[in-house]
Design an enzyme around this catalytic site. Structure first.
Site, mmCIF file in Angstrom:
data_model
loop_
_atom_site.group_PDB
_atom_site.id
_atom_site.type_symbol
_atom_site.label_atom_id
_atom_site.label_comp_id
_atom_site.label_asym_id
_atom_site.label_seq_id
_atom_site.Cartn_x
_atom_site.Cartn_y
_atom_site.Cartn_z
ATOM 1 N N GLY A 5 56.875 0.815 -6.825
ATOM 2 C CA GLY A 5 55.428 0.637 -6.757
ATOM 3 C C GLY A 5 54.867 0.225 -8.101
ATOM 4 N N VAL B 21 60.308 0.548 0.060
ATOM 5 C CA VAL B 21 60.930 1.846 -0.218
ATOM 6 C C VAL B 21 61.185 2.653 1.042
ATOM 7 C CG1 VAL B 21 60.050 2.012 -2.579
ATOM 8 C CG2 VAL B 21 58.703 2.965 -0.674
ATOM 9 N N ASN C 98 57.193 5.986 -8.158
ATOM 10 C CA ASN C 98 55.732 5.916 -8.157
ATOM 11 C C ASN C 98 55.167 5.426 -6.832
ATOM 12 O OD1 ASN C 98 52.954 5.520 -9.505
ATOM 13 N ND2 ASN C 98 53.464 3.455 -8.786
ATOM 14 N N SER D 262 51.322 14.392 -6.729
ATOM 15 C CA SER D 262 49.866 14.468 -6.677
ATOM 16 C C SER D 262 49.482 15.932 -6.755
ATOM 17 C CB SER D 262 49.338 13.871 -5.367
ATOM 18 O OG SER D 262 47.966 14.166 -5.183
ATOM 19 N N TYR E 179 50.157 13.724 3.769
ATOM 20 C CA TYR E 179 50.365 13.237 2.406
ATOM 21 C C TYR E 179 50.641 14.413 1.471
ATOM 22 C CZ TYR E 179 49.126 11.238 -2.162
ATOM 23 O OH TYR E 179 49.120 10.848 -3.479
ATOM 24 N N ALA F 42 51.775 17.343 2.260
ATOM 25 C CA ALA F 42 53.070 17.928 2.602
ATOM 26 C C ALA F 42 54.204 17.111 1.997
ATOM 27 C CB ALA F 42 53.223 17.996 4.118
ATOM 28 N N LYS G 235 54.066 15.174 -0.699
ATOM 29 C CA LYS G 235 54.065 15.344 -2.152
ATOM 30 C C LYS G 235 54.555 16.739 -2.547
ATOM 31 C CE LYS G 235 52.635 11.251 -3.326
ATOM 32 N NZ LYS G 235 53.549 10.320 -4.025
ATOM 33 N N ILE H 125 42.620 9.213 -10.425
ATOM 34 C CA ILE H 125 42.910 8.227 -11.460
ATOM 35 C C ILE H 125 42.175 6.928 -11.119
ATOM 36 C CG2 ILE H 125 44.702 6.937 -12.664
ATOM 37 C CD1 ILE H 125 44.852 9.962 -13.120
ATOM 38 N N GLU I 43 59.878 20.720 -14.094
ATOM 39 C CA GLU I 43 58.463 21.039 -14.306
ATOM 40 C C GLU I 43 57.538 20.112 -13.510
ATOM 41 O OE1 GLU I 43 57.578 23.640 -15.796
ATOM 42 O OE2 GLU I 43 59.344 24.169 -16.996
#
Length: 250
Positions: free
Chosen positions: A19, A65, A87, A139, A152, A154, A156, A185, A238
Site C-alpha cells: 500500500g 494483497v 501498510n 490502528s 475492521y 477486529a 486490526k 492521520i 510492542e
C-alpha cells in the site's frame, strides 16, 4: 559518495512496503528511501506507485494483497527483504448489522490475511540472515474498537496479536516485530471522509486526541524509520500509538 551513503541508517537494507503508493504508505516509502533503504513499493495502483518510485529511486510492483498466491510469488521474485512494512488496508464504515459475510471476508483478507502472507514469505530469509524488521500498520481501532467499523477493528486487533506472537517466535533470531497504531492521520482518504462528514466529524476526530489535531503521514513514517533501524533492536512485540494520545491507557 560511498562514505556519505554509509552514514545513512538504512544503507544496504531492502524494504518492502505494501500500500505504498499514496498517503501513509507513500510517506513511509519516501522516508525509508531517504534513510538509505532500497525500497520496493507494492500497490494495486501501479501507475501512482511507479511515479513515486521514479521520484525516490525505488522500484514498484503491482500487488493485490488479498491474493495470497500473488503475494508469495511477488515477494519471492523481488526479495529477500530486511524490512517489511505491512501498510495496505481498507475500511468500510457501516454498523455491523448492515454488513455481509462478503464484506467481512474482504476486510479480513486485506487487513489481516495479507499480513500473514507477506510475513510467511519474508521470515525464512530474515531468519537465515539473522536480521529482520517486521513493522505492521494497524490502528487504534484495533485496541479501542470502532463504532461503525467492527470488522475492521477486529482485523486490526488480529494484526496486533499476530505481531506479538511473531515477536515471541523470533526474538532470539535478530528479528523484531512491532505494530504502529495510527489515530486520525491527515491523508487524502481521510479528507474525503471529512468532506462528507463536515466540521462535526473533524472536531470529533481531533477531540479524541490529547493534542487536538490530526496527525501527518510523515509522523507515522518517522516511527517506521526508527523501528527499522539498528537503534530499535531492543524493541519488539510492542504497539506504538501514533495517535496524539488517543490510545492512552489502552
Amino acid at each position: 559518495m560511498n562514505r556519505v551513503a554509509s552514514t545513512l541508517p538504512l544503507a544496504g537494507r531492502k524494504a518492502f512496503v505494501t500500500g505504498g503508493a499514496k498517503g501513509i504508505g507513500a510517506a513511509i516509502a519516501r522516508r525509508l528511501a531517504a534513510d538509505g533503504a532500497q525500497v520496493t513499493i507494492a500497490d494495486l495502483d501501479i501507475a501512482t506507485a511507479q511515479t513515486l518510485a521514479q521520484e525516490i529511486a525505488a522500484s514498484a510492483v503491482r500487488l493485490d494483497v488479498s491474493d495470497l498466491a500473488q503475494v508469495s510469488a511477488v515477494m519471492a521474485q523481488q526479495g529477500p527483504f530486511d524490512i517489511l512494512v505491512n501498510n495496505a488496508g481498507v475500511d468500510q464504515h457501516a454498523f455491523f448489522t448492515r454488513t455481509s459475510p462478503e464484506d467481512w471476508r474482504r476486510l479480513i483478507a486485506i487487513n489481516l490475511e495479507s499480513v500473514f502472507a507477506t510475513t510467511h514469505a519474508a521470515l525464512p530469509a530474515m531468519q537465515s540472515a539473522g536480521f529482520g524488521r517486521l513493522i505492521n500498520i494497524a490502528s487504534e481501532a484495533g485496541r479501542l474498537g470502532s463504532r461503525g467499523g467492527a470488522v475492521y477493528a477486529a482485523a486490526k486487533g488480529g494484526v496486533i496479536a499476530f505481531t506479538r506472537s511473531i515477536a515471541r517466535e523470533n526474538g532470539t533470531k535478530g528479528i523484531t516485530a512491532n505494530v504502529i497504531a495510527p489515530g486520525p492521520i491527515d491523508t487524502p482518504l481521510l479528507r474525503q471522509a471529512l468532506d462528507q462528514g463536515g466540521d462535526k466529524l473533524l472536531h470529533a476526530m481531533t477531540d479524541a486526541t490529547l493534542v487536538g489535531r490530526l496527525g501527518t503521514p510523515e509522523e507515522v513514517a518517522a516511527t517506521v524509520a526508527f523501528l527499522a533501524s539498528a537503534e530499535a533492536g531492543f524493541i519488539t512485540g510492542e504497539v506504538i500509538g501514533v495517535s496524539g494520545g488517543m490510545g492512552c491507557g489502552a
